[in-house]
Enzyme design. Structure first.
Site, PDB file in Angstrom:
ATOM      1  N   ASP A 127      18.897  17.193   4.317  1.00 40.96           N
ATOM      2  CA  ASP A 127      18.056  16.922   3.156  1.00 40.96           C
ATOM      3  C   ASP A 127      18.819  17.340   1.894  1.00 40.96           C
ATOM      4  OD1 ASP A 127      16.159  17.039   1.104  1.00 40.96           O
ATOM      5  OD2 ASP A 127      14.587  17.777   2.447  1.00 40.96           O
ATOM      6  N   GLY A 179      11.454   8.403  -1.604  1.00 34.19           N
ATOM      7  CA  GLY A 179      12.769   8.726  -1.045  1.00 34.19           C
ATOM      8  C   GLY A 179      13.372   9.996  -1.629  1.00 34.19           C
ATOM      9  N   ASP A 190      14.364  10.562  -4.648  1.00 30.53           N
ATOM     10  CA  ASP A 190      13.751  10.822  -5.957  1.00 30.53           C
ATOM     11  C   ASP A 190      12.465  11.649  -5.803  1.00 30.53           C
ATOM     12  OD1 ASP A 190      13.511  10.586  -8.686  1.00 30.53           O
ATOM     13  OD2 ASP A 190      12.898   8.479  -8.677  1.00 30.53           O
ATOM     14  N   SER A 195      21.133   3.580  -2.990  1.00 30.05           N
ATOM     15  CA  SER A 195      20.704   2.181  -2.787  1.00 30.05           C
ATOM     16  C   SER A 195      20.447   1.773  -1.334  1.00 30.05           C
ATOM     17  CB  SER A 195      21.701   1.171  -3.395  1.00 30.05           C
ATOM     18  OG  SER A 195      21.599   1.156  -4.812  1.00 30.05           O
ATOM     19  N   THR A 196      20.633   2.705  -0.384  1.00 31.97           N
ATOM     20  CA  THR A 196      20.489   2.287   1.022  1.00 31.97           C
ATOM     21  C   THR A 196      19.071   2.433   1.573  1.00 31.97           C
ATOM     22  OG1 THR A 196      21.072   4.461   1.940  1.00 31.97           O
ATOM     23  CG2 THR A 196      22.888   2.912   1.513  1.00 31.97           C
TER      24      THR A 196
HETATM   25  N1  AR6 Z   1      17.899  13.748   1.427  1.00 30.71           N
HETATM   26  C1  AR6 Z   1      18.946  12.911   1.657  1.00 30.71           C
HETATM   27  N2  AR6 Z   1      18.812  11.590   1.850  1.00 30.71           N
HETATM   28  C2  AR6 Z   1      17.562  11.084   1.796  1.00 30.71           C
HETATM   29  C3  AR6 Z   1      16.415  11.881   1.545  1.00 30.71           C
HETATM   30  C4  AR6 Z   1      16.630  13.269   1.356  1.00 30.71           C
HETATM   31  N3  AR6 Z   1      15.613  14.104   1.121  1.00 30.71           N
HETATM   32  N4  AR6 Z   1      15.322  11.063   1.550  1.00 30.71           N
HETATM   33  C5  AR6 Z   1      15.761   9.811   1.796  1.00 30.71           C
HETATM   34  N5  AR6 Z   1      17.113   9.819   1.959  1.00 30.71           N
HETATM   35  P1  AR6 Z   1      16.164   5.957  -1.439  1.00 30.71           P
HETATM   36  P2  AR6 Z   1      17.448   3.903  -3.138  1.00 30.71           P
HETATM   37  C6  AR6 Z   1      18.032   8.689   2.217  1.00 30.71           C
HETATM   38  O1  AR6 Z   1      15.080   4.999  -1.092  1.00 30.71           O
HETATM   39  O2  AR6 Z   1      17.643   2.992  -1.991  1.00 30.71           O
HETATM   40  C7  AR6 Z   1      12.925   5.631  -5.096  1.00 30.71           C
HETATM   41  O3  AR6 Z   1      11.574   5.300  -5.046  1.00 30.71           O
HETATM   42  C8  AR6 Z   1      17.434   7.400   2.679  1.00 30.71           C
HETATM   43  O4  AR6 Z   1      17.298   7.412   4.105  1.00 30.71           O
HETATM   44  O5  AR6 Z   1      15.826   7.355  -1.771  1.00 30.71           O
HETATM   45  O6  AR6 Z   1      18.582   4.091  -4.107  1.00 30.71           O
HETATM   46  C9  AR6 Z   1      13.479   5.648  -6.515  1.00 30.71           C
HETATM   47  O7  AR6 Z   1      12.518   6.083  -7.446  1.00 30.71           O
HETATM   48  C10 AR6 Z   1      18.478   6.383   2.231  1.00 30.71           C
HETATM   49  O8  AR6 Z   1      19.556   6.318   3.168  1.00 30.71           O
HETATM   50  O9  AR6 Z   1      17.042   5.415  -2.701  1.00 30.71           O
HETATM   51  C11 AR6 Z   1      13.859   4.217  -6.722  1.00 30.71           C
HETATM   52  O10 AR6 Z   1      12.756   3.442  -7.143  1.00 30.71           O
HETATM   53  C12 AR6 Z   1      19.039   6.992   0.947  1.00 30.71           C
HETATM   54  O11 AR6 Z   1      18.619   8.356   0.971  1.00 30.71           O
HETATM   55  C13 AR6 Z   1      14.322   3.756  -5.354  1.00 30.71           C
HETATM   56  O12 AR6 Z   1      13.655   4.597  -4.419  1.00 30.71           O
HETATM   57  C14 AR6 Z   1      18.557   6.337  -0.330  1.00 30.71           C
HETATM   58  O13 AR6 Z   1      17.197   5.948  -0.217  1.00 30.71           O
HETATM   59  C15 AR6 Z   1      15.808   3.940  -5.161  1.00 30.71           C
HETATM   60  O14 AR6 Z   1      16.177   3.388  -3.918  1.00 30.71           O
END
Ligand code: AR6
Length: 170
Positions: A11, A33, A35, A123-124
């Site tokens: 995390d 996510g 954020d 972005s993943t």
């Molecule tokens: N620690 C590390 N990695 C994580 C965590 C964590 N606590 N939580 C999720 N991931 P995302 P995006 C992984 O959706 O695609 C938000 O709503 C997750 O499995 O967080 O850039 C923002 O406000 C994935 O592999 O970011 C934007 O609207 C990676 O982190 C939008 O999502 C990124 O997933 C951004 O989307």
């Protein structure tokens, strides 16, 4: 000074580093996510600084591919560097925008004097970028960027993300 690249599964909000990178959206006002986790665990000081940014220089939001720093609030870090990844479908898979997130975050880290930084796989998640491609772009960009940062740590949430990044750093 050369930069060490490390991988951890876990995390990102638990990383004791100088700067944690947030996969934000251009509103800077939170989301799901990474954020959501950063704002939840970091507390209200982060959002307060984000609102101030929106009231000032970033009135129209933070553009895709750019980065900006705030306090890390209660996280075990000094700063959060917010960056906005491209939405895969909207960008047409334009690698330069995703690369820009890593490059700009490192530039901001250098301005702050950060020596250790943790990145999520930008972005993943919600933004739908295929993991293998995103991992390749992330690792390549960090390797190609001149920075005073000593450790760049990729923090991968699950087995699949960890494997994708591990395949790129061998
Ligand atoms: N620690 C590390 N990695 C994580 C965590 C964590 N606590 N939580 C999720 N991931 P995302 P995006 C992984 O959706 O695609 C938000 O709503 C997750 O499995 O967080 O850039 C923002 O406000 C994935 O592999 O970011 C934007 O609207 C990676 O982190 C939008 O999502 C990124 O997933 C951004 O989307």
């Amino acid at each position: 000074m050369s930069t060490i690249l490390t991988l951890t599964q876990g995390d990102i909000t638990e990383q004791a580093v100088d700067a944690v990178v947030n996969a934000a959206n251009s509103s800077l006002l939170g989301g799901g996510g990474v954020d959501g986790a950063i704002h939840r665990r970091g507390g209200p000081d982060i959002l307060a600084e984000c609102r101030a940014l929106r009231a000032g220089h970033y009135g129209r939001g933070l553009p895709t591919g750019q980065a900006v720093a705030t306090t890390a609030g209660r996280l075990p870090a000094r700063w959060v560097i917010h960056t906005v990844g491209p939405v895969f479908q909207v960008s047409g898979g334009d690698a330069s925008l995703l690369a820009s997130c890593y490059r700009e975050s490192l530039r901001v880290a250098d301005e702050l004097g950060a020596r250790t930084i943790a990145f999520p796989a930008i972005s993943t998640g919600a933004y739908g970028w295929p993991l293998d491609d995103a991992a390749r772009i992330a690792v390549q960009t960090v390797r190609d960027t001149e920075t005073a940062v000593e450790e760049v740590r990729f923090v991968l949430f699950d087995d699949q993300a960890f494997a994708a990044f591990a395949a790129c750093v061998r």
